[in-house]
Structure formats: structure tokens, C-alpha cells
Scaffold this motif. Structure first.
Motif, PDB file in Angstrom:
ATOM      1  N   GLY A  97     -44.059  69.974  -1.369  1.00 49.42           N
ATOM      2  CA  GLY A  97     -43.760  70.974  -2.571  1.00 49.42           C
ATOM      3  C   GLY A  97     -42.815  72.124  -2.066  1.00 49.42           C
ATOM      4  N   PRO A  98     -42.471  72.901  -3.193  1.00 51.71           N
ATOM      5  CA  PRO A  98     -41.301  73.818  -2.624  1.00 51.71           C
ATOM      6  C   PRO A  98     -42.286  75.368  -2.280  1.00 51.71           C
ATOM      7  CG  PRO A  98     -41.499  73.758  -5.170  1.00 51.71           C
ATOM      8  CD  PRO A  98     -42.374  72.568  -4.470  1.00 51.71           C
ATOM      9  N   VAL A  99     -41.500  76.080  -1.730  1.00 49.30           N
ATOM     10  CA  VAL A  99     -42.110  77.363  -1.155  1.00 49.30           C
ATOM     11  C   VAL A  99     -41.376  78.427  -1.959  1.00 49.30           C
ATOM     12  CG1 VAL A  99     -42.307  79.030   0.595  1.00 49.30           C
ATOM     13  CG2 VAL A  99     -42.324  76.626   1.207  1.00 49.30           C
ATOM     14  N   VAL A 100     -42.271  79.419  -2.702  1.00 52.33           N
ATOM     15  CA  VAL A 100     -41.792  80.519  -3.442  1.00 52.33           C
ATOM     16  C   VAL A 100     -41.951  81.684  -2.679  1.00 52.33           C
ATOM     17  CG1 VAL A 100     -42.208  81.849  -5.471  1.00 52.33           C
ATOM     18  CG2 VAL A 100     -41.971  79.410  -5.586  1.00 52.33           C
ATOM     19  N   VAL A 101     -40.951  82.690  -2.469  1.00 45.41           N
ATOM     20  CA  VAL A 101     -41.140  83.708  -1.651  1.00 45.41           C
ATOM     21  C   VAL A 101     -40.569  85.029  -2.514  1.00 45.41           C
ATOM     22  CG1 VAL A 101     -40.110  85.090   0.388  1.00 45.41           C
ATOM     23  CG2 VAL A 101     -40.495  82.637   0.344  1.00 45.41           C
ATOM     24  N   GLY A 102     -41.497  86.143  -2.230  1.00 41.50           N
ATOM     25  CA  GLY A 102     -41.223  87.420  -3.098  1.00 41.50           C
ATOM     26  C   GLY A 102     -42.256  88.249  -3.138  1.00 41.50           C
ATOM     27  N   SER A 103     -42.052  89.399  -3.766  1.00 40.53           N
ATOM     28  CA  SER A 103     -43.160  90.431  -4.311  1.00 40.53           C
ATOM     29  C   SER A 103     -43.839  89.654  -5.151  1.00 40.53           C
ATOM     30  CB  SER A 103     -42.559  91.676  -4.682  1.00 40.53           C
ATOM     31  OG  SER A 103     -41.704  91.423  -5.851  1.00 40.53           O
ATOM     32  N   GLY A 104     -45.052  90.303  -5.656  1.00 33.39           N
ATOM     33  CA  GLY A 104     -45.734  89.791  -6.714  1.00 33.39           C
ATOM     34  C   GLY A 104     -45.087  89.705  -8.083  1.00 33.39           C
ATOM     35  N   GLU A 105     -44.160  90.592  -8.369  1.00 32.66           N
ATOM     36  CA  GLU A 105     -43.431  90.516  -9.574  1.00 32.66           C
ATOM     37  C   GLU A 105     -42.418  89.288  -9.680  1.00 32.66           C
ATOM     38  OE1 GLU A 105     -43.363  92.209 -12.499  1.00 32.66           O
ATOM     39  OE2 GLU A 105     -44.974  93.907 -12.042  1.00 32.66           O
ATOM     40  N   SER A 106     -41.614  89.392  -8.306  1.00 37.11           N
ATOM     41  CA  SER A 106     -40.749  88.123  -8.199  1.00 37.11           C
ATOM     42  C   SER A 106     -41.507  86.936  -8.219  1.00 37.11           C
ATOM     43  CB  SER A 106     -39.943  88.420  -6.895  1.00 37.11           C
ATOM     44  OG  SER A 106     -39.154  87.425  -6.473  1.00 37.11           O
ATOM     45  N   VAL A 107     -42.701  86.585  -7.459  1.00 35.20           N
ATOM     46  CA  VAL A 107     -43.080  85.402  -7.505  1.00 35.20           C
ATOM     47  C   VAL A 107     -43.718  84.971  -8.818  1.00 35.20           C
ATOM     48  CG1 VAL A 107     -45.282  84.203  -6.760  1.00 35.20           C
ATOM     49  CG2 VAL A 107     -43.881  85.491  -5.226  1.00 35.20           C
ATOM     50  N   ALA A 108     -44.204  86.020  -9.820  1.00 30.98           N
ATOM     51  CA  ALA A 108     -44.487  85.746 -11.046  1.00 30.98           C
ATOM     52  C   ALA A 108     -43.369  85.310 -12.045  1.00 30.98           C
ATOM     53  CB  ALA A 108     -45.361  87.020 -11.590  1.00 30.98           C
ATOM     54  N   ASP A 109     -42.377  86.039 -11.620  1.00 36.36           N
ATOM     55  CA  ASP A 109     -41.125  85.555 -12.371  1.00 36.36           C
ATOM     56  C   ASP A 109     -40.706  84.028 -12.140  1.00 36.36           C
ATOM     57  OD1 ASP A 109     -41.072  88.056 -13.755  1.00 36.36           O
ATOM     58  OD2 ASP A 109     -39.357  88.695 -12.338  1.00 36.36           O
ATOM     59  N   GLN A 110     -40.798  83.772 -10.970  1.00 35.30           N
ATOM     60  CA  GLN A 110     -40.441  82.367 -10.336  1.00 35.30           C
ATOM     61  C   GLN A 110     -41.475  81.325 -10.887  1.00 35.30           C
ATOM     62  OE1 GLN A 110     -38.874  82.191  -6.255  1.00 35.30           O
ATOM     63  NE2 GLN A 110     -39.470  84.270  -6.271  1.00 35.30           N
ATOM     64  N   LEU A 111     -42.765  81.655 -10.982  1.00 37.31           N
ATOM     65  CA  LEU A 111     -43.635  80.659 -11.316  1.00 37.31           C
ATOM     66  C   LEU A 111     -43.485  80.362 -12.653  1.00 37.31           C
ATOM     67  CD1 LEU A 111     -46.902  81.776  -9.353  1.00 37.31           C
ATOM     68  CD2 LEU A 111     -45.073  80.093  -8.821  1.00 37.31           C
ATOM     69  N   GLU A 112     -43.064  81.494 -13.610  1.00 35.37           N
ATOM     70  CA  GLU A 112     -42.916  81.357 -15.002  1.00 35.37           C
ATOM     71  C   GLU A 112     -41.823  80.344 -15.256  1.00 35.37           C
ATOM     72  OE1 GLU A 112     -42.110  85.414 -16.417  1.00 35.37           O
ATOM     73  OE2 GLU A 112     -44.280  86.040 -16.234  1.00 35.37           O
ATOM     74  N   ASN A 113     -40.868  80.480 -14.509  1.00 37.59           N
ATOM     75  CA  ASN A 113     -39.484  79.693 -14.473  1.00 37.59           C
ATOM     76  C   ASN A 113     -40.050  78.194 -14.311  1.00 37.59           C
ATOM     77  OD1 ASN A 113     -36.856  78.664 -13.032  1.00 37.59           O
ATOM     78  ND2 ASN A 113     -36.294  79.822 -14.761  1.00 37.59           N
ATOM     79  N   TRP A 114     -40.727  78.191 -13.265  1.00 38.29           N
ATOM     80  CA  TRP A 114     -41.219  76.548 -12.918  1.00 38.29           C
ATOM     81  C   TRP A 114     -41.785  75.902 -13.988  1.00 38.29           C
ATOM     82  CZ3 TRP A 114     -40.345  73.157  -8.832  1.00 38.29           C
ATOM     83  CH2 TRP A 114     -39.474  73.652  -8.073  1.00 38.29           C
ATOM     84  N   VAL A 115     -42.961  76.895 -14.486  1.00 42.09           N
ATOM     85  CA  VAL A 115     -43.628  76.421 -15.819  1.00 42.09           C
ATOM     86  C   VAL A 115     -42.527  75.852 -17.051  1.00 42.09           C
ATOM     87  CG1 VAL A 115     -45.349  76.884 -17.513  1.00 42.09           C
ATOM     88  CG2 VAL A 115     -45.811  77.367 -14.907  1.00 42.09           C
ATOM     89  N   GLU A 116     -41.720  76.802 -17.310  1.00 39.07           N
ATOM     90  CA  GLU A 116     -40.781  76.776 -18.563  1.00 39.07           C
ATOM     91  C   GLU A 116     -39.949  75.586 -18.090  1.00 39.07           C
ATOM     92  OE1 GLU A 116     -39.195  80.490 -18.828  1.00 39.07           O
ATOM     93  OE2 GLU A 116     -40.741  81.397 -19.514  1.00 39.07           O
ATOM     94  N   ALA A 117     -39.369  75.317 -17.157  1.00 37.40           N
ATOM     95  CA  ALA A 117     -38.634  74.186 -16.799  1.00 37.40           C
ATOM     96  C   ALA A 117     -39.093  72.753 -16.598  1.00 37.40           C
ATOM     97  CB  ALA A 117     -37.684  74.656 -15.253  1.00 37.40           C
ATOM     98  N   THR A 118     -40.298  72.883 -16.172  1.00 39.01           N
ATOM     99  CA  THR A 118     -40.963  71.434 -15.883  1.00 39.01           C
ATOM    100  C   THR A 118     -41.961  71.208 -16.743  1.00 39.01           C
ATOM    101  OG1 THR A 118     -42.581  72.640 -14.254  1.00 39.01           O
ATOM    102  CG2 THR A 118     -40.415  72.057 -13.488  1.00 39.01           C
ATOM    103  N   GLY A 119     -42.750  72.079 -17.278  1.00 37.53           N
ATOM    104  CA  GLY A 119     -43.784  71.619 -18.261  1.00 37.53           C
ATOM    105  C   GLY A 119     -45.071  71.519 -17.613  1.00 37.53           C
ATOM    106  N   VAL A 120     -45.140  71.829 -16.487  1.00 39.06           N
ATOM    107  CA  VAL A 120     -46.607  71.927 -15.890  1.00 39.06           C
ATOM    108  C   VAL A 120     -47.545  73.035 -16.367  1.00 39.06           C
ATOM    109  CG1 VAL A 120     -45.371  71.043 -13.726  1.00 39.06           C
ATOM    110  CG2 VAL A 120     -45.877  73.429 -13.920  1.00 39.06           C
ATOM    111  N   ASP A 121     -48.665  72.560 -15.983  1.00 40.66           N
ATOM    112  CA  ASP A 121     -49.846  73.823 -16.649  1.00 40.66           C
ATOM    113  C   ASP A 121     -50.106  74.730 -15.623  1.00 40.66           C
ATOM    114  OD1 ASP A 121     -50.271  72.871 -19.095  1.00 40.66           O
ATOM    115  OD2 ASP A 121     -50.838  71.177 -18.061  1.00 40.66           O
ATOM    116  N   GLY A 122     -49.618  74.849 -14.190  1.00 40.18           N
ATOM    117  CA  GLY A 122     -50.136  75.395 -13.155  1.00 40.18           C
ATOM    118  C   GLY A 122     -49.829  74.713 -11.734  1.00 40.18           C
TER     119      GLY A 122
END
Length: 477
Positions: free
Chosen positions: A372-397
Motif C-alpha cells: 500500500g501507499p504511504v501518506v505523509v503530513g500534518s493531521g490536516e494534510s493527511v485528512a486532505d489526502q485521505l479524502e482525495n483517495w476516497v473520492e478518486a477510488t471509491g473506497v470506504d476507508g
């Protein structure tokens, strides 16, 4: 708004997904033989409202790399490894809501005693049990569990054909053998179980003959929540028939989105919908109070990577001996009898990006978090990145692997969870009930038993149908 879910991903061993990181002074994976490590981890995850702790497992060795187990032993790459089942009982005793996804293989234990073991755990966890169905992909596991005279081709699709019958036996035992009201426990009549409400399953199949009754009374969920992680063509067909939660792993958003689209189509073919399954993507989060601190932490973690250990695991997952490659060789033209989706994900993502992955890049990628990929950043940045992964891929979590344990999970709880909660995208409490009810709490009619359109339901006698097991309908969570 998107609702993002978390599972924690661990294994009863030293090195699960991040070879070399056991040497980091803040990593406690070496405490895997200490029960307190596991109970403390379970309690920590519950403070972060994780859906569950998913426990991986293998029964064999990663001995494809160099045609020897030596590299795996040196790196502690999923060896030594202990049985995950006893951990669940202890962790359930110190938590109230955390679910447990337990991995066991269909090739290595007869379904009749396994059915009792799972019913027992579902009772002891108050219905918080999930079972991750794996068919096994390590040849050493098959070699060490064959009976005399047994022929095991260990061919990829044949393993799933066998698993289909394995689950058929289990469903007959869990769903069909006992009526819901078979247990009377009547002190006046002296009858504990009404024999007229218990029946033999009379299974006679290609691989198993099981004539008798299930020896355990119905547990809270009867059938545990079925988890599945195979994303090959045959694996996704299997998931469409059986899974209620699916774990997927891919190095890019494009490859992950393709896996989700395939699963969605297979679900429709099986008479189910995307809303019948929760999809978690493998991912590792490295976070801290600031962007700079998170990046520095990630760089420090990467300095501990054991690249030979990473290639040892990748060899087992992809079914190819990477010791026979030069580090700058491209990863192309591989035919696998192991985790076919792992090979496909890297080769597909290479095509999407207009380049080829080299063995060196695969080793570096797999050094933290495995496939799996690695996401790096502050809490705000990671939250943004996770939202993007969900929107782009259709996963639930996300099924969160760790760089160091329990520090990686604690960092997510401290820095990422509060941000997602403030955005209304992450739970602030647990839904009541069993694991199945918690996972599908936002869907009308969710109950503790499998819904009517699940393959297990066809083995259920009419007397077990109740409001608790009506079909799940409505919007996704």
C-alpha cells in the motif's frame, strides 16, 4: 460528506509490513509475545473509534527469495509468527466495541472443528468477530500440511474452488444446523436444547463429507462478518459471493479505482450491490503536529528499511524470486501463482504512469507499508489526502499498516482523527450491537445476521429469519 473508516492492520509477529523498522527505538513489535502489548493496543484503537483490528496470518515461510528461508529469518519477515486466535479472546475482554478481523486459511484445517472455533470466538466477543478468508499463497504452507498421499496442485483458481466448498460447509453448520430458538434452557422440563430444532447438515461434496450437526449453539452473528482480500479476477468473484468487507492494496489511485470498479461489477453479477460491502484500502500514515515534523519522521523511518527483507516479502506476495533480478531490472512479464492482484497492480500502474517499476523501486516502496501507499503530513494534510483517495477510488476507508507500533496508530489518533471528526467525516461514537451492525449501522434494517442476499442466507431455515436479519437497504455509510 464522505465518511472515512479505519481498521488497524497487524500480525502476531515482529515484522508485518515494514521490514527493518523493528530496530527503531520506538517500535514495540518485538513485544508480540507479551499479551499486554495486544490488550494495550486494542484499548488504544478503541479510543480512536477504529472499526477493528485486522490480524493477518500465514502458516508458511517466505522462502521464495533466494530459494531459502534465510533472508526471511534474518529480517524477521513474518517469521517467527504465532497463532492470532488466542489474541482475540484477550483483546475482547478489555474492550467493548472494537471489532476483530481474524485471518485463517481454508487449506489448512477441516471446516468442522473450525466452525466450532469461530462460533466460540463470536460468543466470547459478543458478536464482534470477522473472519478474513484466505486460500493460502505460500507453497511451504501447503507442503507442510499435506496428508500422506494427498496431491495439492496449489493452483491459484483451484484454491478458490476449494474455498467455495469450505464456506458451503461452514454456512450449513452456522446457519442451517440449529434453529434460532433451539436452546430452551428450561429448568422446569429439564430440557436445554430441543432435539427437533437441531438437524444434521448431510454435506457430501468434492472435498468434504460432513454428515452431522454443528456442535455449538448459534452465536450472536451465527456467521461472522466475512472479510476477503483477494483482488484477482477469481478472487473478486469469490468476494462478490461471500465478502461483507474487502481489503484491497494497490500502489496508485488509478490501480485502486480499477479494483473497486471490478468488484462493483462482480457484486452486481452476484445479485448484490456495492452498498453490501465495506471496502478498505491498505495504506500507511506518517503524521505529526506539522508538515516538517512529519517529513522528518518519515525520512527517519525510511533510514531503517531492510531492502532485502522488503524483497523477501514482495517475492512471496508476487510469486517471483527477486534475488534473481538486478536491482535496476524492470518488473514486467511476471506470471504469478501467488497474489495475482499484487503483480497486476504494479504492472498496471506502470502502464498508467508511462513507465516501468524497477526491482529497486519495488523494494523501496515495500519497505514501509508493504503493497500500500504511504501518506505523509500534518493531521490536516493527511485528512486532505485521505479524502482525495476516497473520492478518486471509491473506497470506504483504510486498513492502516504501521511503520512503528503502537506509535503510528497513536499518531493517527492524536493528529488525524480529530481533524476528520471536526469535518464530520469520522465517527465520534460506536454504533451499538455486533460487528455487522456497527459496520452497516447507517443502512436500514441492519441486523446481527447476514442479509437475505448473502450466499450464507440460502442455508438458513425459516425459523431463524427475524427482524434482525432482514435485507440491508438504503444509502451507503
Amino acid at each position: 460528506m464522505t465518511r472515512i473508516r479505519f481498521n488497524a492492520f497487524d500480525m502476531n509477529c515482529v515484522v508485518h509490513q515494514s521490514p527493518g523498522l523493528w530496530r527503531h527505538p520506538e517500535d514495540h513489535s518485538r513485544d508480540y509475545t507479551d499479551l499486554r502489548y495486544w490488550t494495550d493496543l486494542a484499548q488504544l484503537l478503541e479510543t480512536g473509534y477504529f472499526d477493528g483490528l485486522f490480524l493477518a496470518d500465514v502458516l508458511g515461510l517466505y522462502d521464495l527469495y533466494g530459494a531459502s528461508p534465510d533472508a526471511a529469518l534474518r529480517a524477521a519477515a513474518q517469521v517467527p509468527v504465532n497463532d492470532p486466535l488466542p489474541l482475540v479472546r484477550a483483546m475482547a475482554a478489555v474492550t467493548d466495541n472494537l471489532g476483530f478481523g481474524l485471518t485463517t486459511g481454508t487449506a489448512f484445517e477441516h471446516p468442522f472443528p473450525f466452525a466450532r472455533r469461530i462460533s466460540t470466538l463470536d460468543h466470547l466477543t459478543d458478536g464482534r468477530l470477522g473472519w478474513n478468508v484466505v486460500t493460502g499463497y505460500l507453497p511451504s504452507a501447503a507442503e507442510n500440511t499435506q496428508s500422506r498421499g494427498q496431491l495439492d496442485t496449489f493452483e491459484h483458481d483451484t484454491r478458490y474452488d476449494h474455498a467455495d466448498e469450505y464456506l458451503e460447509v461452514l454456512y450449513k453448520l452456522w446457519e442451517g444446523s440449529w434453529d434460532q430458538d433451539a436452546v430452551l434452557a428450561d429448568p422446569v422440563s429439564g430440557v436445554y436444547t430441543d432435539p427437533a430444532k437441531v438437524r444434521p447438515i448431510n454435506h457430501a461434496g468434492t472435498h468434504y463429507t460432513v454428515p452431522g450437526i454443528h456442535v455449538s449453539e448459534p452465536s450472536p452473528q451465527r456467521t461472522p462478518v466475512i472479510f476477503q482480500a483477494g483482488a484477482s479476477s477469481r478472487g473478486s468473484t469469490f468476494a462478490a459471493d461471500h465478502a461483507e468487507a474487502v481489503f484491497v492494496a494497490a500502489p496508485t489511485k488509478e490501480a485502486l479505482a480499477s479494483t473497486v470498479r471490478t468488484l462493483t461489477a462482480k457484486l452486481a453479477d452476484a445479485g448484490r450491490s456495492r452498498e453490501d460491502v465495506v471496502v478498505y484500502a491498505l495504506l500507511t500514515v506518517i503524521t505529526d503536529a506539522t508538515e516538517d515534523a512529519a517529513r522528518a519522521k518519515a525520512a527517519e523511518y525510511r533510514s531503517y528499511i531492510d531492502h532485502e527483507g522488503a524483497l523477501t516479502l514482495m517475492s512471496g506476495w508476487m510469486g517471483v524470486d527477486f534475488s534473481s533480478f538486478d536491482l535496476d531490472d524492470p518488473v514486467v512479464g511476471i506470471e504469478s501463482n501467488a497474489i495475482q492482484s499484487a503483480v497486476a497492480a504494479f504492472q498496471r500502474s506502470a502502464g498508467e504512469e508511462g513507465r516501468e517499476w524497477t526491482v529497486r523501486e519495488v523494494a523501496e516502496f515495500g519497505g514501509i507499508g508493504g503493497l500500500g501507499p504511504v501518506v505523509v503530513g500534518s493531521g490536516e494534510s493527511v485528512a486532505d489526502q485521505l479524502e482525495n483517495w476516497v473520492e478518486a477510488t471509491g473506497v470506504d476507508g483504510f486498513n492502516l499498516a504501521y511503520a512503528v507500533t503502537p506509535g503510528t496508530f497513536r499518531d493517527v489518533i492524536d493528529h488525524v482523527v480529530p481533524v476528520l471528526q471536526a469535518r464530520g467525516e469520522y465517527p465520534t461514537t460506536y454504533a451499538p450491537g455486533t460487528l455487522r451492525e456497527k459496520l452497516f449501522a447507517d443502512r436500514t434494517g441492519a441486523g446481527p445476521l447476514v442479509p437475505h442476499n448473502h450466499s450464507a442466507a440460502r442455508y438458513r431455515p425459516a425459523s431463524t429469519v427475524s427482524a434482525a436479519s432482514q435485507p440491508l437497504t438504503g444509502a451507503t455509510s
